[in-house]
Design a protein around this motif. Sequence first.
Motif, PDB file in Angstrom:
ATOM      1  N   GLU A  64       1.089  -0.958  -0.097  1.00 62.74           N
ATOM      2  CA  GLU A  64       0.240   0.093   0.112  1.00 62.74           C
ATOM      3  C   GLU A  64       0.797   1.185  -0.258  1.00 62.74           C
ATOM      4  O   GLU A  64       0.395   2.405  -0.796  1.00 62.74           O
ATOM      5  CB  GLU A  64      -1.138   0.261   1.406  1.00 62.74           C
ATOM      6  CG  GLU A  64      -2.366  -1.176   1.928  1.00 62.74           C
ATOM      7  CD  GLU A  64      -1.391  -2.794   1.495  1.00 62.74           C
ATOM      8  OE1 GLU A  64      -0.217  -2.864   2.167  1.00 62.74           O
ATOM      9  OE2 GLU A  64      -2.166  -3.509   1.720  1.00 62.74           O
ATOM     10  N   GLU A  65       2.623   1.632   1.096  1.00 60.36           N
ATOM     11  CA  GLU A  65       3.363   2.090   1.307  1.00 60.36           C
ATOM     12  C   GLU A  65       3.647   2.631  -0.391  1.00 60.36           C
ATOM     13  O   GLU A  65       3.157   3.520  -0.913  1.00 60.36           O
ATOM     14  CB  GLU A  65       3.992   1.755   1.951  1.00 60.36           C
ATOM     15  CG  GLU A  65       4.946   3.733   2.380  1.00 60.36           C
ATOM     16  CD  GLU A  65       5.838   3.465   3.342  1.00 60.36           C
ATOM     17  OE1 GLU A  65       6.873   4.350   3.551  1.00 60.36           O
ATOM     18  OE2 GLU A  65       5.631   2.699   4.316  1.00 60.36           O
ATOM     19  N   LEU A  66       4.175   1.858  -0.872  1.00 62.10           N
ATOM     20  CA  LEU A  66       4.691   1.252  -2.487  1.00 62.10           C
ATOM     21  C   LEU A  66       3.771   1.802  -3.091  1.00 62.10           C
ATOM     22  O   LEU A  66       4.084   2.879  -4.131  1.00 62.10           O
ATOM     23  CB  LEU A  66       5.060   0.328  -3.058  1.00 62.10           C
ATOM     24  CG  LEU A  66       6.905  -0.631  -2.045  1.00 62.10           C
ATOM     25  CD1 LEU A  66       6.390  -1.996  -2.276  1.00 62.10           C
ATOM     26  CD2 LEU A  66       7.787   0.852  -2.791  1.00 62.10           C
ATOM     27  N   ILE A  67       2.780   1.871  -3.761  1.00 56.21           N
ATOM     28  CA  ILE A  67       2.082   2.037  -4.457  1.00 56.21           C
ATOM     29  C   ILE A  67       1.265   3.267  -4.351  1.00 56.21           C
ATOM     30  O   ILE A  67       1.670   4.358  -5.049  1.00 56.21           O
ATOM     31  CB  ILE A  67       0.116   1.348  -4.580  1.00 56.21           C
ATOM     32  CG1 ILE A  67       0.780   0.016  -4.331  1.00 56.21           C
ATOM     33  CG2 ILE A  67      -1.218   2.305  -5.190  1.00 56.21           C
ATOM     34  CD1 ILE A  67      -0.533  -1.065  -4.666  1.00 56.21           C
ATOM     35  N   LYS A  68       1.504   4.648  -3.017  1.00 55.69           N
ATOM     36  CA  LYS A  68       1.014   5.654  -2.874  1.00 55.69           C
ATOM     37  C   LYS A  68       2.032   6.114  -3.101  1.00 55.69           C
ATOM     38  O   LYS A  68       1.976   7.084  -3.823  1.00 55.69           O
ATOM     39  CB  LYS A  68       0.969   5.828  -1.793  1.00 55.69           C
ATOM     40  CG  LYS A  68       0.970   7.396  -0.859  1.00 55.69           C
ATOM     41  CD  LYS A  68       1.032   7.175   1.037  1.00 55.69           C
ATOM     42  CE  LYS A  68       0.009   8.873   1.019  1.00 55.69           C
ATOM     43  NZ  LYS A  68       0.222   8.926   2.565  1.00 55.69           N
ATOM     44  N   ASN A  69       4.055   5.449  -3.288  1.00 49.09           N
ATOM     45  CA  ASN A  69       5.202   6.676  -3.058  1.00 49.09           C
ATOM     46  C   ASN A  69       5.059   6.168  -5.203  1.00 49.09           C
ATOM     47  O   ASN A  69       5.247   7.482  -5.548  1.00 49.09           O
ATOM     48  CB  ASN A  69       5.681   5.795  -3.102  1.00 49.09           C
ATOM     49  CG  ASN A  69       6.311   5.601  -1.647  1.00 49.09           C
ATOM     50  OD1 ASN A  69       5.883   6.716  -1.069  1.00 49.09           O
ATOM     51  ND2 ASN A  69       6.867   5.334  -0.640  1.00 49.09           N
ATOM     52  N   THR A 201      21.019  10.728  -6.138  1.00 46.65           N
ATOM     53  CA  THR A 201      20.259  11.370  -6.724  1.00 46.65           C
ATOM     54  C   THR A 201      19.128  11.124  -5.803  1.00 46.65           C
ATOM     55  O   THR A 201      19.186  10.396  -4.832  1.00 46.65           O
ATOM     56  CB  THR A 201      19.400  10.815  -8.040  1.00 46.65           C
ATOM     57  OG1 THR A 201      19.106   8.819  -7.628  1.00 46.65           O
ATOM     58  CG2 THR A 201      20.635   9.898  -9.144  1.00 46.65           C
ATOM     59  N   PRO A 202      18.603  12.369  -5.711  1.00 44.26           N
ATOM     60  CA  PRO A 202      17.492  12.349  -4.492  1.00 44.26           C
ATOM     61  C   PRO A 202      16.512  11.339  -4.193  1.00 44.26           C
ATOM     62  O   PRO A 202      16.302  11.126  -3.280  1.00 44.26           O
ATOM     63  CB  PRO A 202      17.124  13.785  -4.776  1.00 44.26           C
ATOM     64  CG  PRO A 202      17.983  14.497  -5.859  1.00 44.26           C
ATOM     65  CD  PRO A 202      18.361  13.260  -6.533  1.00 44.26           C
ATOM     66  N   VAL A 203      16.400  10.481  -5.556  1.00 41.06           N
ATOM     67  CA  VAL A 203      15.293   9.638  -5.139  1.00 41.06           C
ATOM     68  C   VAL A 203      15.817   8.531  -6.233  1.00 41.06           C
ATOM     69  O   VAL A 203      16.823   8.706  -6.584  1.00 41.06           O
ATOM     70  CB  VAL A 203      13.851  10.133  -6.566  1.00 41.06           C
ATOM     71  CG1 VAL A 203      13.884  10.654  -5.256  1.00 41.06           C
ATOM     72  CG2 VAL A 203      14.583  10.935  -7.971  1.00 41.06           C
ATOM     73  N   GLY A 204      14.942   7.322  -6.204  1.00 43.32           N
ATOM     74  CA  GLY A 204      16.177   5.886  -6.766  1.00 43.32           C
ATOM     75  C   GLY A 204      16.025   5.258  -5.240  1.00 43.32           C
ATOM     76  O   GLY A 204      16.451   5.507  -4.447  1.00 43.32           O
ATOM     77  N   PRO A 205      16.623   3.784  -5.907  1.00 39.90           N
ATOM     78  CA  PRO A 205      17.249   3.093  -4.926  1.00 39.90           C
ATOM     79  C   PRO A 205      18.350   3.214  -5.077  1.00 39.90           C
ATOM     80  O   PRO A 205      19.750   3.947  -5.088  1.00 39.90           O
ATOM     81  CB  PRO A 205      17.660   1.440  -5.865  1.00 39.90           C
ATOM     82  CG  PRO A 205      17.185   1.913  -7.274  1.00 39.90           C
ATOM     83  CD  PRO A 205      16.687   3.840  -7.367  1.00 39.90           C
ATOM     84  N   PRO A 206      19.445   3.007  -3.891  1.00 42.33           N
ATOM     85  CA  PRO A 206      20.604   2.899  -3.671  1.00 42.33           C
ATOM     86  C   PRO A 206      21.527   2.594  -4.503  1.00 42.33           C
ATOM     87  O   PRO A 206      21.303   2.016  -5.291  1.00 42.33           O
ATOM     88  CB  PRO A 206      20.787   1.581  -2.461  1.00 42.33           C
ATOM     89  CG  PRO A 206      19.740   1.418  -1.533  1.00 42.33           C
ATOM     90  CD  PRO A 206      18.653   1.730  -2.846  1.00 42.33           C
ATOM     91  N   LEU A 207      22.666   3.675  -4.553  1.00 41.68           N
ATOM     92  CA  LEU A 207      23.666   3.320  -5.698  1.00 41.68           C
ATOM     93  C   LEU A 207      24.239   2.013  -6.002  1.00 41.68           C
ATOM     94  O   LEU A 207      24.035   1.824  -7.450  1.00 41.68           O
ATOM     95  CB  LEU A 207      25.064   4.504  -4.797  1.00 41.68           C
ATOM     96  CG  LEU A 207      25.779   4.736  -6.511  1.00 41.68           C
ATOM     97  CD1 LEU A 207      25.425   4.941  -7.526  1.00 41.68           C
ATOM     98  CD2 LEU A 207      27.364   4.777  -5.934  1.00 41.68           C
TER      99      LEU A 207
END
Length: 244
Positions: A64-69, A201-207
Amino acid sequence: MKTRHFLPLASLIVLFCACGETNKKEVETTPEKEPIEKHHKKHQERNRHHSGSANAYMHKKPVEELIKNFESPERDAYQKPEKVLQYLGNISDKTIMDIGAGSGYFSVKLAEKGAKVIAADVSEEFQEALKKRIENNKLENITLRKIPYNNPSLEPNEVDMVLIVNTYHHIENRSDYFAKVKTGTKSTGELVLIDFFKSETPVGPPLDHKISIDQVITELKEAGYSNFDINVDLLPYQYIIKAK
């Protein structure tokens, strides 16, 4: 907006890399077949490591939180879906598989532009959530397809385009996987891949979960692709690769 064209890539000596990285291959003096076998084994081991950790990282949060994001205005700000759709060109009546469709962020937008969309995902929860979204909003031109981790489940020449956004690093044995994607795409079709630059980057997965442009190109060449169009200017934190 500047777009780089690489046709064919094999003729290039140096591949432009927005991330400032190059893949270095070890030079071995062992028998002829051994370096090739070791090269593929290293790719497969790295794929398993990154995809496994990337999946675990994402699913630390409830669906549910992933979908919200995924559907947030914050994502709209950097993902710029309207610009992406313009970049894709006329997709009316084209059959497009959206791999890693998740909540349907791009699937719905593609369908609204007239495409026949196959929203594909490995997650039963995402598929159920998208099914409810389709039913509640009476959305048309979208079919669901739950797929395994190791296969896009495409029939030969089934689609005109495969779109994969922010999902490449979740896939294991990518060269094998995208060879199957290529088989499932018409000869006139293309793969469109969008993912994050391998930089902070400010968003996205870890490097360490991100995949550089030149690693993607290497793996896609192993999968049978030879023509590439790379765009590093349309989106602030992501590159776009069109491959045929």
